[in-house]
Scaffold this active site. Structure first.
Site, PDB file in Angstrom:
ATOM      1  N   PHE A  24       0.860  -1.181   0.000  1.00 55.15           N
ATOM      2  CA  PHE A  24       0.000   0.000   0.000  1.00 55.15           C
ATOM      3  C   PHE A  24       0.897   1.232   0.000  1.00 55.15           C
ATOM      4  O   PHE A  24       1.752   1.390   0.872  1.00 55.15           O
ATOM      5  CB  PHE A  24      -0.923   0.040   1.224  1.00 55.15           C
ATOM      6  CG  PHE A  24      -1.876   1.208   1.152  1.00 55.15           C
ATOM      7  CD1 PHE A  24      -3.060   1.120   0.435  1.00 55.15           C
ATOM      8  CD2 PHE A  24      -1.554   2.424   1.754  1.00 55.15           C
ATOM      9  CE1 PHE A  24      -3.915   2.215   0.332  1.00 55.15           C
ATOM     10  CE2 PHE A  24      -2.406   3.511   1.660  1.00 55.15           C
ATOM     11  CZ  PHE A  24      -3.588   3.412   0.943  1.00 55.15           C
ATOM     12  N   ASP A  71       9.337   2.719   1.228  1.00 62.13           N
ATOM     13  CA  ASP A  71       8.192   3.490   1.685  1.00 62.13           C
ATOM     14  C   ASP A  71       8.067   3.271   3.192  1.00 62.13           C
ATOM     15  O   ASP A  71       7.562   2.244   3.645  1.00 62.13           O
ATOM     16  CB  ASP A  71       6.915   3.044   0.955  1.00 62.13           C
ATOM     17  CG  ASP A  71       5.696   3.815   1.432  1.00 62.13           C
ATOM     18  OD1 ASP A  71       5.779   4.476   2.486  1.00 62.13           O
ATOM     19  OD2 ASP A  71       4.651   3.738   0.758  1.00 62.13           O
ATOM     20  N   LYS A  82       2.891  10.451   7.769  1.00 63.69           N
ATOM     21  CA  LYS A  82       2.146  10.161   9.002  1.00 63.69           C
ATOM     22  C   LYS A  82       2.715  10.840  10.245  1.00 63.69           C
ATOM     23  O   LYS A  82       2.322  11.937  10.592  1.00 63.69           O
ATOM     24  CB  LYS A  82       2.075   8.651   9.221  1.00 63.69           C
ATOM     25  CG  LYS A  82       1.181   7.948   8.194  1.00 63.69           C
ATOM     26  CD  LYS A  82       0.848   6.541   8.633  1.00 63.69           C
ATOM     27  CE  LYS A  82       0.121   5.721   7.593  1.00 63.69           C
ATOM     28  NZ  LYS A  82      -1.280   6.035   7.444  1.00 63.69           N
TER      29      LYS A  82
HETATM   30  C1  LIG Z   1       3.132   2.625   3.581  1.00 61.42           C
HETATM   31  C2  LIG Z   1       2.235   3.769   3.203  1.00 61.42           C
HETATM   32  N1  LIG Z   1       2.560   4.549   2.174  1.00 61.42           N
HETATM   33  C3  LIG Z   1       1.798   5.579   1.795  1.00 61.42           C
HETATM   34  C4  LIG Z   1       0.626   5.871   2.456  1.00 61.42           C
HETATM   35  C5  LIG Z   1      -0.234   7.013   2.016  1.00 61.42           C
HETATM   36  O1  LIG Z   1      -0.193   8.043   2.949  1.00 61.42           O
HETATM   37  P1  LIG Z   1      -1.307   9.202   2.934  1.00 61.42           P
HETATM   38  O2  LIG Z   1      -2.591   8.582   3.329  1.00 61.42           O
HETATM   39  O3  LIG Z   1      -0.779  10.207   3.923  1.00 61.42           O
HETATM   40  O4  LIG Z   1      -1.344   9.750   1.553  1.00 61.42           O
HETATM   41  C6  LIG Z   1       0.243   5.083   3.547  1.00 61.42           C
HETATM   42  C7  LIG Z   1      -1.012   5.357   4.263  1.00 61.42           C
HETATM   43  O5  LIG Z   1      -1.540   4.566   4.977  1.00 61.42           O
HETATM   44  C8  LIG Z   1       1.073   4.005   3.937  1.00 61.42           C
HETATM   45  O6  LIG Z   1       0.743   3.200   4.953  1.00 61.42           O
END
Ligand SMILES: Cc1ncc(COP(=O)(O)O)c(C=O)c1O
Length: 403
Positions: A134, A219, A248
């Site tokens: 994700f 990520d 986050k």
């Molecule tokens: C691993 C990861 N990358 C990217 C995102 C996307 O972040 P945002 O919701 O702040 O766009 C998330 C959100 O849960 C995430 O868990």
């Protein structure tokens, strides 16, 4: 507005894209939040990982208040003292070699930036991501995200994205081509079910990417900033990527995305090829600087490691006496309990008992508590889950007896 008007407004004036819980939160302090009826909850969601330092941490409140009186907005085309101090701090604490920082407003935007930087510097179009991943819901991040329920309604997505099984470095080796710009991976998959990588996996990815001249993007939007017991989860495996994405937790609750890259990964970018109007604004930079200062001064990742052990042991004890828990896993304060069935009812029951938790996929209950959570709040959380699990077991026994 009364409670039903508030709910009505959100329901009628906003698109229905969130699976709403029947709960209205109005204030928070540390690991606790309160609803509109002044009922208290232990927040093991930290707003999906955002409030890692706890709700309304005094250092963050003070930094925001002070900065709000000096300068709130300052576009990246002007220099700014707070932004400059922040990026220096970020580079100081980042894995060695990661020394260029792009500031944006969300995890997805941090990912978008990483994808653009990779394509631009490699001069190649393909990105390989992982099954179960994700990375966010904007079009580029969505192209890297695995789950078809997020992807399919918006196809066609960006061309050039492929997915390989998470944890299988041999498969990755086979699909890298001369057109591959980057490999993108969450060191621990979050939404995909709190899945840890096999022992040597990330090291092998590093080797493959180095051999094949491909950029490795981590990520760490969910795993980053101390949650797993290290400031960056990659440190557990001693692997340094070429680009890392944060989001986050980094700014004490304010919206912030950070993309940190090796110089080579951004050296071909030209003025105007990437930017973000709000990115790196002084208000959020002040909050982010305060959170980095607090984090490093108090070495809060160590607290996450210690409390995470306590939490995991508690969950493992539940598992050992339960017939419906399949697995307990995670690192630091990123924990998952896999059940043998859909966890929606478990989550709702925990909420009714005063504990907020998340799902991760269909059958995993996920805990992303703030690092300020107290030891007895962890005990309370485990005992609430224990009581909910017991009730669920009894209900299942009863219903199988009557079938
Ligand atoms: C691993 C990861 N990358 C990217 C995102 C996307 O972040 P945002 O919701 O702040 O766009 C998330 C959100 O849960 C995430 O868990």
């Amino acid at each position: 507005m009364n409670a039903s008007e508030i709910i009505q407004n959100e329901q009628t004036l906003m698109p229905r894209v969130y699976a709403k819980r029947p709960l209205m939160l109005v204030r928070g302090k540390g690991a606790l939040v309160w609803d509109d009826k002044d009922r208290q909850y232990i927040d093991c969601t930290s707003s999906y990982g955002v409030s890692f330092l706890g709700h309304c941490h005094p250092a963050i409140v003070e930094a925001i208040t002070r900065q709000a009186e000096r300068l709130i907005a300052c576009h990246g085309s002007f220099y700014n003292d707070v932004r400059s101090e922040l990026v220096r701090k970020i580079v100081e604490v980042s894995p060695k070699g990661l020394d260029k920082v792009f500031l944006s407003n969300s995890g997805a935007e941090a990912v978008e930036s990483a994808l653009k930087f990779a394509r631009r510097s490699a001069g190649k179009p393909e990105v390989i991501a992982m099954m179960g991943s994700f990375h966010g819901k904007t079009m580029g991040a969505l192209s890297a995200t695995w789950d078809k329920k997020y992807r399919e309604p918006f196809e066609p997505l960006l061309p050039g994205f492929r997915h390989v099984p998470y944890g299988n470095s041999e498969k990755l080796r086979q699909v890298v081509t001369e057109k591959t710009a980057a490999v993108m991976v969450e060191p621990i998959q979050g939404e995909g079910g709190v899945r840890l990588p096999p022992a040597h996996y990330l090291t092998e990815l590093r080797e493959i990417c180095a051999d094949r001249n491909v950029l490795l993007i981590f990520d760490e939007v969910q795993t980053g900033f101390g949650r797993t017991g290290r400031l960056f989860a990659s440190e557990h495996w001693d692997v340094v990527p070429d680009i890392v994405c944060l989001g986050k937790a980094v700014a004490g609750g304010l919206p912030m995305g950070i993309t940190i890259a090796k110089s080579e990964a951004v050296s071909t970018l030209k003025v105007g090829e990437h930017s973000s109007t709000f990115g790196g604004g002084p208000l959020v930079c002040a909050a982010c600087k305060a959170s980095f200062d607090l984090m490093t001064r108090e070495r809060l990742w160590e607290r996450a490691a210690i409390l995470g052990e306590q939490f995991r042991h508690g969950l493992e004890r539940l598992q050992s006496s339960s017939s419906i828990i399949r697995d307990v896993r995670g690192l630091g304060l990123m924990l998952g309990v896999e059940f043998k069935f859909d966890v929606l009812r478990i989550i709702t029951e925990c909420m009714n008992e005063g504990v907020l938790v998340l799902d991760a996929g269909r059958n995993v209950v996920r805990f992303l508590p703030p690092v300020v959570i107290a030891s007895d709040e962890i005990d309370r959380t485990v005992s609430v889950l224990g009581a909910v699990v017991e009730r669920e077991e009894r209900a299942r026994l009863r219903s199988s007896a009557t079938e």
